[in-house]
Enzyme design. Structure first.
Site, PDB file in Angstrom:
ATOM      1  N   HIS A 261       0.825  -1.200   0.000  1.00 47.10           N
ATOM      2  CA  HIS A 261       0.000   0.000   0.000  1.00 47.10           C
ATOM      3  C   HIS A 261       0.862   1.254   0.000  1.00 47.10           C
ATOM      4  O   HIS A 261       2.052   1.219   0.312  1.00 47.10           O
ATOM      5  CB  HIS A 261      -0.941  -0.015   1.203  1.00 47.10           C
ATOM      6  CG  HIS A 261      -2.006  -1.059   1.105  1.00 47.10           C
ATOM      7  ND1 HIS A 261      -3.032  -1.185   2.018  1.00 47.10           N
ATOM      8  CD2 HIS A 261      -2.222  -2.033   0.176  1.00 47.10           C
ATOM      9  CE1 HIS A 261      -3.819  -2.188   1.657  1.00 47.10           C
ATOM     10  NE2 HIS A 261      -3.344  -2.718   0.551  1.00 47.10           N
ATOM     11  N   GLU A 263       0.856   3.913   1.988  1.00 50.88           N
ATOM     12  CA  GLU A 263       1.388   4.267   3.304  1.00 50.88           C
ATOM     13  C   GLU A 263       2.557   3.351   3.674  1.00 50.88           C
ATOM     14  O   GLU A 263       3.586   3.794   4.200  1.00 50.88           O
ATOM     15  CB  GLU A 263       0.303   4.160   4.374  1.00 50.88           C
ATOM     16  CG  GLU A 263      -0.959   4.981   4.084  1.00 50.88           C
ATOM     17  CD  GLU A 263      -2.036   4.178   3.358  1.00 50.88           C
ATOM     18  OE1 GLU A 263      -3.214   4.377   3.696  1.00 50.88           O
ATOM     19  OE2 GLU A 263      -1.697   3.362   2.473  1.00 50.88           O
ATOM     20  N   CYS A 289      -5.611   1.164   5.739  1.00 50.80           N
ATOM     21  CA  CYS A 289      -6.142  -0.134   6.155  1.00 50.80           C
ATOM     22  C   CYS A 289      -5.551  -0.481   7.520  1.00 50.80           C
ATOM     23  O   CYS A 289      -4.712   0.242   8.060  1.00 50.80           O
ATOM     24  CB  CYS A 289      -5.774  -1.209   5.125  1.00 50.80           C
ATOM     25  SG  CYS A 289      -4.016  -1.621   5.110  1.00 50.80           S
ATOM     26  N   CYS A 292      -1.603  -1.011   7.464  1.00 48.91           N
ATOM     27  CA  CYS A 292      -0.882   0.263   7.371  1.00 48.91           C
ATOM     28  C   CYS A 292      -1.046   1.066   8.657  1.00 48.91           C
ATOM     29  O   CYS A 292      -0.132   1.772   9.085  1.00 48.91           O
ATOM     30  CB  CYS A 292      -1.373   1.060   6.169  1.00 48.91           C
ATOM     31  SG  CYS A 292      -0.867   0.363   4.578  1.00 48.91           S
TER      32      CYS A 292
END
Length: 342
Positions: A261, A263, A289, A292
């Site tokens: 992801h 992040e 999420c 993260c």
């Protein structure tokens, strides 16, 4: 600032344009649109042909056609002066493009203008007062809605610039108009960093959604990341992640996704380069999420600012707040473009 210039023969429009050009204004002219069209048709430039082609384009594409064609040349990083505005629809197009457009009508008395015409000796200029009045009469008004309508343009002017005196007087008048017309806008820090996150997201190779994060510290960017397959692995858009390429429903089979992801990548990239993110602010265009979120907390990031909600985001947001991480949701700032000033 976008300043439009119009006015009758030899009123001094060129002097106004040169004054603004010397002050870093990007100079554009609706006549350039006509010159380009003549060149495209393989025709030699003349005043008569330019008028005829201008009328033809307005008839075929609408009375604001020349201004519409010019819009693509506007840039968001400088002031503009636009010359040769000869139809009220052109003014409407330019006003619609920017609420900060101002129209200057440059004028001088007839005798002064005729003296200037004789002094400059330009081919095609009227050689008598009668000829001047005849040519101007055809441009001032017409029953043909596609023809030039200078009188109607004059009625739309925001400023009337009298140019019967010296250049010094003209320059003083223009300087006062510049001060009055100045418009300046800067994005907030949140808009600035969130718009950068949006640009970073454009580099994503994920086929399902483009997500990115920007980590800042003391109002400077220290790391960025976008979602996609790991370094050295086939990109998601090249078939590198079977889950994404099968368009699995959101929030399901997350353990099978090979994409990192935004992040996650921003944090790991900082670590890869030995940069601490402790106390930083993370901007992302999608609520983090849970995975993260745990990385954000353990990395010591102090604040998360996000745009769109994530399907399972409630747990993430609750965990961030429990860990003492500030959380804010803001509207995603649009990516600046060359037409943004419209």
């Amino acid at each position: 600032m976008i300043l439009g210039i119009s006015g009758p023969y030899a009123a001094g429009k060129g002097e106004v344009v040169e004054f603004l050009r010397a002050r870093s204004f990007q100079t554009l002219s609706l006549s350039d649109v006509l010159r380009d069209e003549l060149a495209l048709r393989g025709l030699e430039e003349s005043r008569e042909r330019m008028i005829a082609v201008g009328n033809e384009l307005r008839q075929a594409e609408g009375p604001g056609a020349l201004a519409e064609r010019l819009l693509a040349r506007l840039r968001s990083d400088c002031n503009h002066v636009i010359d040769s505005i000869r139809h009220p629809a052109e003014v409407e197009v330019l006003r619609g493009a920017s609420p900060h457009f101002r129209l200057l009508w440059v004028d001088a008395d007839e005798a002064t203008r005729f003296d200037r015409l004789r002094g400059r000796g330009r081919g095609g200029d009227p050689t008598s007062l009668a000829q001047l009045r005849d040519q101007e009469g055809r441009e001032l008004a017409s029953a043909d809605p596609a023809a030039q309508q200078l009188l109607a343009v004059r009625e739309l002017a925001d400023e009337v610039v009298r140019n019967d005196g010296s250049l010094e007087e003209l320059h003083r008048t223009l300087q006062a108009i510049l001060k009055k017309s100045l418009y300046f806008d800067r994005p907030s820090w949140d808009d600035y960093f969130m718009s950068i996150a949006q640009v970073v997201a454009s580099r994503s190779n994920c086929v399902k959604r483009k997500v990115a994060a920007v980590i800042t510290l003391d109002k400077r960017i220290i790391s960025t990341g976008y979602n996609g397959t790991p370094r050295g692995v086939r990109n998601c858009n090249e078939g590198g992640c079977p889950r994404c390429n099968s368009f699995t429903p959101g929030g399901t089979d997350l353990g099978e996704c090979l994409c990192s992801h935004g992040e996650e990548n921003a944090i790991t990239q900082a670590s890869y380069h030995g940069v601490s993110v402790r106390g930083g602010t993370l901007y992302t265009n999608l609520c983090p999420c849970l995975l993260c979120t745990k990385m954000i907390i353990n990395a010591g990031i102090a604040e998360v600012i996000y745009n769109a909600d994530y399907p399972l985001g409630d747990v993430s947001l609750a965990l961030l707040r429990e860990a003492g991480v500030k959380v804010r949701q803001i509207e995603l700032a649009p990516v600046p473009s060359d037409r943004e000033l419209r």
